[in-house]
Design an enzyme around this catalytic site. Structure first.
Site, PDB file in Angstrom:
ATOM      1  N   GLU A  45      -8.547  18.560  33.832  1.00 13.05           N
ATOM      2  CA  GLU A  45      -9.645  18.386  32.879  1.00 13.05           C
ATOM      3  C   GLU A  45     -11.000  18.616  33.539  1.00 13.05           C
ATOM      4  OE1 GLU A  45      -9.722  18.125  29.716  1.00 13.05           O
ATOM      5  OE2 GLU A  45      -7.554  18.026  29.435  1.00 13.05           O
ATOM      6  N   CYS A 198      -6.601  29.543  15.948  1.00  8.91           N
ATOM      7  CA  CYS A 198      -7.930  29.414  15.331  1.00  8.91           C
ATOM      8  C   CYS A 198      -8.992  29.884  16.323  1.00  8.91           C
ATOM      9  CB  CYS A 198      -8.162  27.956  14.925  1.00  8.91           C
ATOM     10  SG  CYS A 198      -9.532  27.713  13.769  1.00  8.91           S
ATOM     11  N   CYS A 205      -5.059  33.115  10.579  1.00 11.69           N
ATOM     12  CA  CYS A 205      -4.887  32.092   9.547  1.00 11.69           C
ATOM     13  C   CYS A 205      -3.491  32.115   8.914  1.00 11.69           C
ATOM     14  CB  CYS A 205      -5.947  32.267   8.458  1.00 11.69           C
ATOM     15  SG  CYS A 205      -7.648  32.106   9.050  1.00 11.69           S
ATOM     16  N   CYS A 214      -6.855  24.270   5.024  1.00  8.91           N
ATOM     17  CA  CYS A 214      -8.121  24.726   5.609  1.00  8.91           C
ATOM     18  C   CYS A 214      -9.137  25.081   4.531  1.00  8.91           C
ATOM     19  CB  CYS A 214      -7.876  25.930   6.519  1.00  8.91           C
ATOM     20  SG  CYS A 214      -9.370  26.511   7.348  1.00  8.91           S
TER      21      CYS A 214
END
Length: 363
Positions: A45, A198, A205, A214
């Site tokens: 991270e 996305c 999509c 969505c």
């Protein structure tokens, strides 16, 4: 009928489409009882902050080979860690990495706190990183919002408020979907969705697990989201970098100050970076300015460094830095900017001398 986004739909998609990443415990292994290593989650991270997965992968694998545990990293010499970090950018992360590892090793017996609040008390861990570690490593139901998640939420809920002002609204939207069951898998699933489906351009999509829910897809606005406030033009700063090579092949190098840009990294002596830098070489020599600049972009400005080179005799005494034998440093351990300077200087040393320096040469 209006469909609502559901975490279970995303988790089912993730179970089949999770990315294989060197720091990740996949959904099958996790379901079988394998727990993520908090050290590896934390390290990944920190490395991934403002950096792509593709860029981080080799660094992560090298770090975990050299320093398999947080205790190993805590015991590592600063110069070794900073050298291995070179090229990854945002060098304050590397300094904080060492500070955090040493606090975990000395004050927590090498065990990371499990709560978001406890993690935030460690050096260099902010709200996002704390939430990510708590969720992914310890399955705490924390809301994890990175750039991928912001894009997913902006489209899922058709939020047109420009970033960065939209961050609180996007975080609230994400919090409303964060489940109590499998929150670690969910956090990684929604990030994977943003990274692979996305996407910023041409989102896929038609194969999205949240396609029917969505709102931006229904409104035809998905490709325009998230909106972003116009960026201010970055100023240009100037500077000099001096590369001196001794007759025995040693180079004049210095450790940059611990704080500030490229803090603690190995580099070449040079001027301040501003509108009108002073030309002040680190030692007397026949300095030659090469006909090229080392150009680099930092977060808040563009930098143009003029590079001067000099061959100097053994016994030369610099005002700053110290000579190192060519075998005692690895160019790969230089930060990207300093590596650019080195590459230009090497080319100059290998060809005919460049034009002699004069103040009028700067333009």
């Amino acid at each position: 009928m209006r469909y609502r986004a559901d975490a279970d739909d995303l988790l089912r998609w993730y179970d089949s489409h999770a990315r294989a990443l060197p720091w990740r415990v996949g959904p099958d292994a996790r379901a079988a009882g394998t727990r993520p290593d908090p050290y590896r989650v934390w390290l990944s991270e920190v490395m991934l902050q403002q950096t792509t997965v593709a860029a981080v992968r080799s660094y992560f694998e090298r770090f975990t080979t050299l320093w398999p545990t947080v205790g190993d990293l805590a015991a590592a010499p600063d110069a070794d860690v900073m050298g291995e970090w070179a090229g990854l950018g945002y060098y304050a992360r590397a300094r904080n990495l060492l500070k955090c590892a040493r606090v975990v090793a000395s004050e927590h017996d090498g065990v990371f706190p499990q709560s978001r609040e406890g993690l935030m008390r460690l050096p260099g861990i902010g709200p996002y990183t704390a939430a990510a570690i708590a969720a992914i490593a310890f399955d705490r139901p924390e809301t994890v919002v990175d750039g991928n998640v912001e894009r997913v939420m902006a489209r899922l809920f058709d939020i047109h408020t420009p970033l960065p002002a939209a961050k609180p609204e996007l975080t609230r939207a994400a919090a409303g979907l964060t489940p109590d069951d499998r929150p670690g898998d969910y956090a990684q699933a929604v990030m994977d969705l943003g990274a692979t489906i996305c996407t910023p351009r041409a989102p896929a999509c038609g194969i999205c697990p949240w396609m029917q829910a969505c709102e931006a897809r229904a409104a035809g606005t998905a490709a325009d989201l998230p909106r972003k406030a116009p960026k201010k033009a970055k100023p240009v700063r100037l500077g000099y970098a001096y590369v001196a090579r001794r007759s025995d092949g040693a180079y004049l190098l210095e450790d940059r100050p611990a704080h500030g840009l490229l803090g603690g990294m190995l580099g070449w002596p040079g001027s301040a970076w501003d509108d009108d830098p002073d030309h002040a070489p680190p030692l007397q020599a026949d300095w030659q300015m090469i006909d090229a600049e080392a150009r680099h972009t930092f977060t808040h400005f563009h930098l143009r460094l003029r590079v001067l080179v000099a061959e100097v005799p053994t016994g030369s005494t610099p005002a700053t830095g110290a000579f190192r034998a060519r075998d005692d440093f690895r160019p790969a351990h230089l930060p990207t900017l300093m590596r650019k300077v080195f590459d230009l200087a090497q080319g100059a040393f290998e060809t005919a001398p460049a034009s002699e320096y004069s103040p009028e040469d700067r333009s």
